[in-house]
Enzyme design. Sequence first.
Site, mmCIF file in Angstrom:
data_model
loop_
_atom_site.group_PDB
_atom_site.id
_atom_site.type_symbol
_atom_site.label_atom_id
_atom_site.label_comp_id
_atom_site.label_asym_id
_atom_site.label_seq_id
_atom_site.Cartn_x
_atom_site.Cartn_y
_atom_site.Cartn_z
ATOM 1 C CE LYS A 176 2.253 6.002 23.808
ATOM 2 N NZ LYS A 176 0.759 6.544 24.072
ATOM 3 C CG LEU A 177 5.264 13.220 23.931
ATOM 4 C CD1 LEU A 177 4.670 14.426 24.928
ATOM 5 C CD2 LEU A 177 6.344 14.406 23.547
ATOM 6 C CE1 TYR A 197 8.692 6.960 10.404
ATOM 7 C CE2 TYR A 197 9.035 9.235 10.504
ATOM 8 C CZ TYR A 197 8.510 8.092 9.779
ATOM 9 O OH TYR A 197 8.576 8.424 8.158
ATOM 10 C CG ASN A 232 4.697 9.792 27.951
ATOM 11 O OD1 ASN A 232 5.108 9.927 29.031
ATOM 12 N ND2 ASN A 232 3.998 10.663 27.663
ATOM 13 C CG ASP A 276 8.792 -9.448 9.821
ATOM 14 O OD1 ASP A 276 9.055 -8.583 9.524
ATOM 15 O OD2 ASP A 276 8.243 -10.244 11.003
ATOM 16 C CB VAL A 277 12.127 -5.641 6.236
ATOM 17 C CG1 VAL A 277 11.621 -6.376 4.619
ATOM 18 C CG2 VAL A 277 11.368 -4.690 6.777
ATOM 19 C CB THR A 296 -0.201 7.478 2.689
ATOM 20 O OG1 THR A 296 0.549 7.740 4.385
ATOM 21 C CG2 THR A 296 1.194 7.755 1.862
ATOM 22 N NE ARG A 353 -0.410 0.913 4.861
ATOM 23 C CZ ARG A 353 -0.866 0.627 5.871
ATOM 24 N NH1 ARG A 353 -1.608 0.161 6.394
ATOM 25 N NH2 ARG A 353 -0.132 1.433 6.949
ATOM 26 N N GLY A 354 0.336 2.423 0.435
ATOM 27 C CA GLY A 354 0.989 3.489 0.094
ATOM 28 C C GLY A 354 1.780 4.143 -1.010
HETATM 29 N N1 LIG Z 1 3.851 8.742 4.235
HETATM 30 C C1 LIG Z 1 4.703 10.198 3.940
HETATM 31 O O1 LIG Z 1 4.447 11.567 4.455
HETATM 32 C C2 LIG Z 1 6.187 9.754 4.823
HETATM 33 C C3 LIG Z 1 7.096 10.700 4.875
HETATM 34 C C4 LIG Z 1 8.225 10.290 5.478
HETATM 35 C C5 LIG Z 1 8.778 9.416 4.659
HETATM 36 N N2 LIG Z 1 7.872 8.254 4.883
HETATM 37 C C6 LIG Z 1 7.838 6.358 4.302
HETATM 38 O O2 LIG Z 1 8.021 5.538 3.223
HETATM 39 C C7 LIG Z 1 7.778 4.502 3.996
HETATM 40 C C8 LIG Z 1 6.488 4.050 3.584
HETATM 41 O O3 LIG Z 1 5.111 5.115 3.495
HETATM 42 P P1 LIG Z 1 3.695 4.666 3.665
HETATM 43 O O4 LIG Z 1 3.181 6.205 4.166
HETATM 44 O O5 LIG Z 1 3.963 4.344 2.341
HETATM 45 O O6 LIG Z 1 3.857 3.814 4.890
HETATM 46 P P2 LIG Z 1 2.312 2.996 5.137
HETATM 47 O O7 LIG Z 1 1.734 2.247 6.323
HETATM 48 O O8 LIG Z 1 0.904 3.314 4.131
HETATM 49 O O9 LIG Z 1 3.222 1.821 4.537
HETATM 50 C C9 LIG Z 1 3.874 0.899 4.776
HETATM 51 C C10 LIG Z 1 4.015 -1.095 4.166
HETATM 52 O O10 LIG Z 1 5.241 -1.187 5.118
HETATM 53 C C11 LIG Z 1 5.085 -2.471 5.235
HETATM 54 N N3 LIG Z 1 5.347 -3.054 6.372
HETATM 55 C C12 LIG Z 1 5.646 -2.710 7.833
HETATM 56 N N4 LIG Z 1 6.736 -3.537 8.676
HETATM 57 C C13 LIG Z 1 6.733 -4.501 7.647
HETATM 58 C C14 LIG Z 1 7.763 -4.988 7.718
HETATM 59 N N5 LIG Z 1 8.593 -5.533 8.823
HETATM 60 N N6 LIG Z 1 8.420 -5.927 6.700
HETATM 61 C C15 LIG Z 1 7.312 -6.444 5.295
HETATM 62 N N7 LIG Z 1 7.105 -4.932 5.283
HETATM 63 C C16 LIG Z 1 6.337 -4.441 6.764
HETATM 64 C C17 LIG Z 1 3.208 -1.858 5.964
HETATM 65 O O11 LIG Z 1 2.425 -3.942 6.020
HETATM 66 C C18 LIG Z 1 2.675 -1.239 4.375
HETATM 67 O O12 LIG Z 1 2.382 -2.306 3.687
HETATM 68 C C19 LIG Z 1 7.866 4.673 4.782
HETATM 69 O O13 LIG Z 1 9.096 3.799 4.895
HETATM 70 C C20 LIG Z 1 8.173 5.666 5.162
HETATM 71 O O14 LIG Z 1 8.317 5.771 6.707
HETATM 72 C C21 LIG Z 1 6.476 8.356 4.768
#
Ligand SMILES: NC(=O)c1ccc[n+]([C@@H]2O[C@H](COP(=O)([O-])OP(=O)(O)OC[C@H]3O[C@@H](n4cnc5c(N)ncnc54)[C@H](O)[C@@H]3O)[C@@H](O)[C@H]2O)c1
Length: 442
Positions: free
Chosen positions: A289-290, A347, A293, A255-256, A383, A211-212
Amino acid sequence: MSDRYLNLVNSQLGSAVASRVGLPQPAVLRRYSAGDPLLPGPAVLGSTAGAVPTALTTILTKAGVEVLDSLPDGQKIAAAIVDARSVASPGDLGALREFLQPAVKALQASGRVLVLGRAADGGSIAVDAARQALDGIVRSLAKELRRGATANLLWVEDEASLESALRFFLSGKSAYVDGQPVRLDAGQAPNPSDWDHPLAGKTALVTGAARGIGAAIAGVLARDGAQVICADLTQAGEALAKVANRVGGTTLHLDVASTEAPKRLLDHLAAHTDGLDILIHNAGITRDKLMANMKPEQWDSVIAVNLESQLRINDALLGSDQLNEQARVVCLSSTTGLSGNRGQTNYGATKAGVIGLVRASAAAFAGHGASTINAIAPGFIDTEMTAKMPLATREVARRLSSLQQAGLPVDVAEGVAWLSSPGAGGVNGQVLRVCGQNLVGA
Ligand SMILES: NC(=O)c1ccc[n+]([C@@H]2O[C@H](COP(=O)([O-])OP(=O)(O)OC[C@H]3O[C@@H](n4cnc5c(N)ncnc54)[C@H](O)[C@@H]3O)[C@@H](O)[C@H]2O)c1
């Protein structure tokens, strides 16, 4: 999630109201679609040295751009490109102002300003000061431009990747890249025989592809000709299969963060491919989380998924015979890794860590048959991850960039696809922000 405010201010009534009361007026950005010309109008070319190098004109003309050496009377331009590689003293910067001042007035909506410079190199102090000044000019100009226009800077140390960079930055593929410098060094950067399919014949693997942003990356890599292995958690299986079907790719449940992930990945590559050309470390999670916490498991899981997994998989690939020469690795960072964010120490650690990883790995990847590794730092992208934010916070965050809107997953995917392309071989160990010039932090 659609941006209702953007749609509203782009209606006739909404636009009139917004301009009367001084509200932000985000423009509908020019984004790439197949068959588009590189630019929707002419480009004016200038040089602080007087004559524009013929190599530059040749690249642009070959790419179908109408190149002008002076501003046309009363006609709008789609791009202003200035070669400022000759800048060697603060006084030389005046020539840049002379070129840019009328050019930005003539720039059409979603226009492009591109400045070509030389990077400071620790030689003469005055030369370095003047060269670095280009960065301040471009970042400030990017904040002044309106109607979806962008300004970016190419530090051209070597021209191997110049054509590929010009094609990315002038096109709608760079719609959400604004106010950014990218350094072009020497490297093996062969131009593709077909610029519409620069990844033809390549095998790519995208983690978190269900997704995303990951799904968008899989789509754009496939559009550009790659065969894509879409990897995600087993529980994302159904969504993953849909993405893989859509892009004509295959699936891998992975699962990475699991200890066996590197071996499972290598076994899969050995069984199903002739080696990997492109790896996109996109899988990522947030557990905000802060610090006060933060629970240990919230800390540990984010470190494991977002950072440790990338380290272990890269090590395994480099130590195997499954990574092809001239491979491309792109790691998802975030502007949080550059500027920090409240509630995101875990993060932020991982996203800054990815930048450290990329910089420290560049030499090892270059040594692996001229491969590269780079990071993309998205800003605020619409997303499911950002949809979890409270409405008011999301609405404010969307406007806090020079382009006054959130990016789309495809904007990140276009940047990833450029860094994954053969022509980007001169870009290594760098971070490209796709953030519309996020105004918060860095
Ligand atoms: N959305 C934003 O605004 C944004 C901004 C900066 C960076 N990012 C980065 O971009 C990347 C994608 O973000 P997104 O918004 O599409 O996130 P999202 O949560 O919509 O999608 C993340 C995907 O990663 C998969 N995933 C999670 N843990 C996993 C694991 N252990 N092994 C395999 N797959 C796993 C999830 O199942 C999901 O399909 C991420 O690294 C995120 O940190 C996103």
